[in-house]
Design an enzyme around this catalytic site. Structure first.
Site, PDB file in Angstrom:
ATOM      1  N   GLU A 214      83.041  36.741 -12.801  1.00  0.00           N
ATOM      2  CA  GLU A 214      84.078  37.768 -12.792  1.00  0.00           C
ATOM      3  C   GLU A 214      85.403  36.866 -12.109  1.00  0.00           C
ATOM      4  OE1 GLU A 214      84.926  42.284 -11.629  1.00  0.00           O
ATOM      5  OE2 GLU A 214      83.354  41.254 -10.636  1.00  0.00           O
TER       6      GLU A 214
ATOM      7  N   HIS B 267      90.420  43.424 -14.853  1.00  0.00           N
ATOM      8  CA  HIS B 267      91.300  42.934 -14.007  1.00  0.00           C
ATOM      9  C   HIS B 267      92.634  42.616 -14.637  1.00  0.00           C
ATOM     10  CE1 HIS B 267      88.755  43.575 -10.654  1.00  0.00           C
ATOM     11  NE2 HIS B 267      87.825  42.790 -10.994  1.00  0.00           N
TER      12      HIS B 267
ATOM     13  N   HIS C  78      83.931  47.001 -16.245  1.00  0.00           N
ATOM     14  CA  HIS C  78      84.307  48.253 -15.566  1.00  0.00           C
ATOM     15  C   HIS C  78      85.410  49.157 -15.839  1.00  0.00           C
ATOM     16  CE1 HIS C  78      86.858  45.975 -12.764  1.00  0.00           C
ATOM     17  NE2 HIS C  78      85.832  45.308 -12.209  1.00  0.00           N
TER      18      HIS C  78
ATOM     19  N   ASP D 199      77.762  47.400 -10.576  1.00  0.00           N
ATOM     20  CA  ASP D 199      78.677  46.550  -9.797  1.00  0.00           C
ATOM     21  C   ASP D 199      78.380  46.527  -8.393  1.00  0.00           C
ATOM     22  OD1 ASP D 199      80.842  45.070  -9.370  1.00  0.00           O
ATOM     23  OD2 ASP D 199      82.540  46.596  -9.655  1.00  0.00           O
TER      24      ASP D 199
END
EC number: 3.5.1.25
Length: 381
Positions: A124, A190, A211, A268
């Protein structure tokens, strides 16, 4: 091994069947009589495909960025107790040196596994957006680099399975092309990028959204952004189904928009999963958990969740009001298809891996079986 009398999920339906397992594979659903095999009586229990968590930072006091080989094996045991048969340890953005160290450790553990099976590594970052960093350390976010990614691949013994990148990160298109050419799944997250830049990344091969709705620019009627691209495209959408990151109505909306086959339930989870409230770590970050809600000590950002996959299934059923036959797709066959491992995992079919979770009528985990091995037994037998 024979699993007998279970309510087995086969081809979308719950049917009372027996399962014969040999050499780690499902071989027959019609076996009769007593054989010289280990027998599990699953009467009045659900026999389901094992859960696959493609986005987890840890649990039971273990953080994937900080774990050694022994702790990773313990983490696999913890996940097995939650019905997980396969997972991707997800690494928070860290220094280049630390990331190289950790992917090497995980690659070594993958050669000799017990408990839930590590299916590969999820990076990530570090090629993300400063503006939408969430819990990512801002000073460790860097521009996309094929050379750095190649070093991660080498150190991991080619076990990088997926990577999250931001669509606006400089050089990202070249990195996406390279990663896709190496059969690495690219996810967008992100990010505050435009709809157009996100669609360009998807056209280059990015096929998953990290997510969804969290850690990204929100939907606007004039500027659809990543959310417009994720909901309109064929990309898989992750959903943190803890009831904190997403309102249940948003989970239902995502399913209605995408179709249930394109939504992937994730935890997560952080090292606090399975433990009481308190102070913990998430990679380089200090976090605090209050009432099960994990947040950065310094700042207001959520820092992962304390969700486990068995609870994720219960939440999905509660949020969507759909039967287990539908909800379980989002944590079994959908992630398997996204990872291109659905020929072997994600459903109960002849000659597929015997990755199985057996649950009681309250959907509590009684047995977890990975490739024909019982790795968790809560039956008392």
């Amino acid at each position: 091994m024979i699993i007998k009398n279970g309510n087995v999920l086969v081809k979308g339906k719950i049917i009372t069947k027996n399962i014969f397992i040999k050499d780690g594979k499902i071989k027959d659903f019609n076996v009769e009589g007593v054989h010289d095999n280990q027998i599990i009586d699953a009467e009045e229990m659900y026999v389901l495909p094992g859960f696959i968590d493609v986005h987890t930072h840890g649990g039971n006091g273990i953080d994937t960025n900080l774990a050694d080989e022994k702790e990773l094996k313990e983490l696999s045991g913890f996940f097995a107790s939650k019905g997980v048969t396969g997972y991707l340890p997800t690494l928070l953005t860290d220094t280049h040196e630390k990331t190289c160290e950790v992917v090497e450790i995980i690659g070594n553990v993958m050669e000799e596994q017990s408990g839930s099976k590590i299916l590969g590594i999820h990076l990530e970052g570090p090629f993300l957006s400063h503006e939408f960093k969430g819990a990512m350390p801002d000073d460790l976010i860097v521009d996309s680099s094929i050379e750095k990614f190649m070093e991660y691949e080498k150190k991991s013994n080619d076990n990088i399975k997926t990577i999250t990148v931001a669509a606006e990160n400089p050089g990202v298109l070249g990195l996406i092309r390279y990663a896709v050419s190496k059969e690495v799944v690219v996810s967008l997250g992100h990010t505050g990028a435009t709809y157009e830049d996100c669609m360009m990344c998807i056209e280059e091969g990015a096929n998953r959204i990290t997510h969804t709705f969290n850690g990204m620019r929100q939907l606007h009627q004039h500027y659809p952004s990543i959310l417009g691209a994720s909901l309109e495209s064929d990309a898989y959408c992750e959903a943190i189904v803890d009831g904190l990151h997403l309102h249940p109505a948003i989970v239902r909306l995502m399913i209605k928009t995408k179709g249930i086959d394109k939504v992937i339930g994730i935890t997560d989870s952080v090292m606090a999963a399975g433990l009481p409230d308190g102070k913990y770590k998430l990679g380089v970050n200090d976090i605090i958990v209050v009432d099960g809600d994990a947040r950065l000590v310094h700042g207001d950002s959520r820092a992962g969740s304390t969700l486990t996959m068995n609870k994720a299934l219960k939440n999905l059923m509660e949020f969507t009001r759909l039967p287990i036959e539908e909800c379980i797709k989002m944590i079994t066959i959908n992630p398997a298809k996204m990872l291109n491992i659905d020929n072997d995992k994600g459903s109960l079919d002849i000659d597929k891996d015997a990755d199985i979770v057996i649950m009681d009528k309250n959907y509590d985990v009684i047995y977890t079986i990975v490739e024909g091995r019982v790795v968790y037994n809560n039956s008392g037998k």
